[in-house]
Design a protein around this motif. Structure first.
Motif, short mmCIF file in Angstrom:
data_model
loop_
_atom_site.label_atom_id
_atom_site.label_comp_id
_atom_site.label_asym_id
_atom_site.label_seq_id
_atom_site.Cartn_x
_atom_site.Cartn_y
_atom_site.Cartn_z
N ASP A 29 35.60 63.41 36.33
CA ASP A 29 36.07 62.55 35.25
C ASP A 29 37.45 61.96 35.55
OD1 ASP A 29 33.77 63.11 33.85
OD2 ASP A 29 34.69 64.61 32.54
N ALA A 115 32.69 72.93 35.09
CA ALA A 115 31.90 72.36 33.99
C ALA A 115 31.14 71.13 34.45
CB ALA A 115 32.81 72.01 32.82
N GLN A 116 31.78 70.30 35.27
CA GLN A 116 31.12 69.08 35.74
C GLN A 116 30.06 69.37 36.80
OE1 GLN A 116 34.05 65.57 35.92
NE2 GLN A 116 35.34 67.29 35.32
N ASP A 119 27.10 70.39 34.78
CA ASP A 119 26.40 69.20 34.30
C ASP A 119 25.55 68.59 35.41
OD1 ASP A 119 27.65 69.54 31.85
OD2 ASP A 119 29.18 68.01 32.22
N TRP A 120 26.10 68.58 36.64
CA TRP A 120 25.35 68.03 37.78
C TRP A 120 24.06 68.82 38.02
CZ3 TRP A 120 23.64 69.59 42.59
CH2 TRP A 120 23.36 68.58 43.53
N GLN A 122 22.47 70.65 35.86
CA GLN A 122 21.57 70.39 34.74
C GLN A 122 20.87 69.05 34.91
OE1 GLN A 122 23.47 69.87 30.85
NE2 GLN A 122 21.75 70.90 29.88
N GLY A 123 21.60 68.05 35.38
CA GLY A 123 21.01 66.75 35.63
C GLY A 123 19.96 66.75 36.72
N LYS A 148 34.52 79.05 27.89
CA LYS A 148 33.48 78.09 27.54
C LYS A 148 32.26 78.72 26.87
CE LYS A 148 35.39 74.39 29.45
NZ LYS A 148 35.80 73.21 28.65
N ASP A 150 29.46 79.25 28.15
CA ASP A 150 28.44 78.28 28.53
C ASP A 150 27.06 78.94 28.51
OD1 ASP A 150 26.81 76.35 29.73
OD2 ASP A 150 28.35 75.73 31.17
N ARG A 152 24.38 77.86 29.50
CA ARG A 152 23.58 77.56 30.69
C ARG A 152 23.77 78.61 31.79
NH1 ARG A 152 25.86 71.56 31.44
NH2 ARG A 152 27.77 72.82 31.18
#
Length: 299
Positions: A29, A115-116, A119-120, A122-123, A148, A150, A152
């Motif tokens: 980001d 965290a990113q 997300d990767w 997960q994507g 977090k 998290d 996941r």
């Protein structure tokens, strides 16, 4: 090696087998690009089998000996592994951090980067993620999950995670640099409070880098007293199954076993690998991979 490790079907990325190891990149980001290595075990996919997300230690990288070895050994034990390079404030950073390069990174930068990467994954359709880290990376992944929570993350693996005490930190700095940490930290803190936190200060002795250049904000982030740097103190904030691994000959976090002896949580397992130092080389690496694999696949 395959020309590509993914096939696009109806807009969904499907990772295929047999064993694939591919360099991957992620744009953070903050605009920096970071590098990872996605290594799939033979016959395994992210969608069905998930992955271990593995984070390196202080100023290190995802191809250092312990990380590369565990990536390969865990693949042999039928686990997919995504090992990553933390940016440490640099674009497409690879290899050990060069002490000649000015420092502006922070310990807690890892939290946003993890965290990113989550997300990767997960994507990419990862069905589950085991978050793992070595040394400082062990503290950073524990800090991530403690903050977090998290959902996941299925399990956490902390390999010789960082321990900390104010006395230990000041003694270590004095031993390495023959200087008192307190006045340096006070000066850096004053600079941050005076709005000069992002200005480089040189020469400064910082982490493993003698007479380097560092921002006061970075120095304060790494050295200001904070019990969260002591990984065992984070465990009561973590509710996922967690494996903590120590080496019997580890002199870097030699107080880890004593601290873990005082912790009794149903979700925390602690094990000591005989004849292992901080880097878990040779047979100790095999034993480490066995322990991790057994923990990951166990119910």
């Amino acid at each position: 090696m395959y020309k590509s490790f993914c096939a696009l079907v109806a807009g969904v990325t499907l990772l295929t087998a047999p064993a694939l190891a591919e360099k991957v990149e992620l744009k953070l980001d903050n605009g920096l690009n970071v590098i990872g290595n996605l290594s799939l075990a033979e016959g395994k996919t992210l969608a069905e089998d998930g992955a271990v997300l593995l984070v390196h230690g202080t100023l290190a990288h995802q191809d250092m000996s312990i990380i590369a070895a565990q990536r390969n050994l865990l693949n042999e034990r039928e686990l997919n592994v995504l090992s990553i390079n933390l940016s440490l404030g640099l674009d497409k950073r690879e290899g050990m951090y060069d002490c000649a390069v000015p420092h502006a990174h922070k310990h807690r930068d890892a939290i946003a980067e993890i965290a990113q990467w989550m997300d990767w994954l997960q994507g990419k359709g990862a069905s589950s993620v085991v978050l793992a880290g070595h040394s400082r990376g062990g503290n950073q992944v524990a800090m991530y999950q403690a903050e977090k929570q998290d959902a996941r993350i299925g399990k956490l693996v902390l390999i010789a995670p960082q321990t900390w005490s104010e006395e230990k930190e000041t003694t270590s700095y004095q031993s390495r640099y023959k200087k008192d940490l307190a006045p340096i930290l006070a000066d850096m803190t004053q600079k941050v409070e005076g709005g000069k936190g992002d200005e480089q200060v040189a020469p400064t002795d910082f982490i493993y880098c003698a007479e380097t250049s560092v921002t006061p904000a970075s120095f304060v982030d790494y050295y200001a007293p904070d019990q969260a740097f002591n990984t065992p103190s984070l465990l009561d904030k973590i509710n996922v199954p967690t494996l903590v691994v120590a080496g019997s000959n580890d002199t870097v976090v030699s107080d880890l076993p004593a601290q873990m002896d005082a912790i009794s949580q149903d979700n925390v397992m602690f094990t000591v690998i005989d004849d292992a130092d901080h880097m878990f080389i040779d047979f100790a690496g095999e034993d480490l991979a066995d322990q991790v694999a057994e923990f990951v696949v166990g119910e």
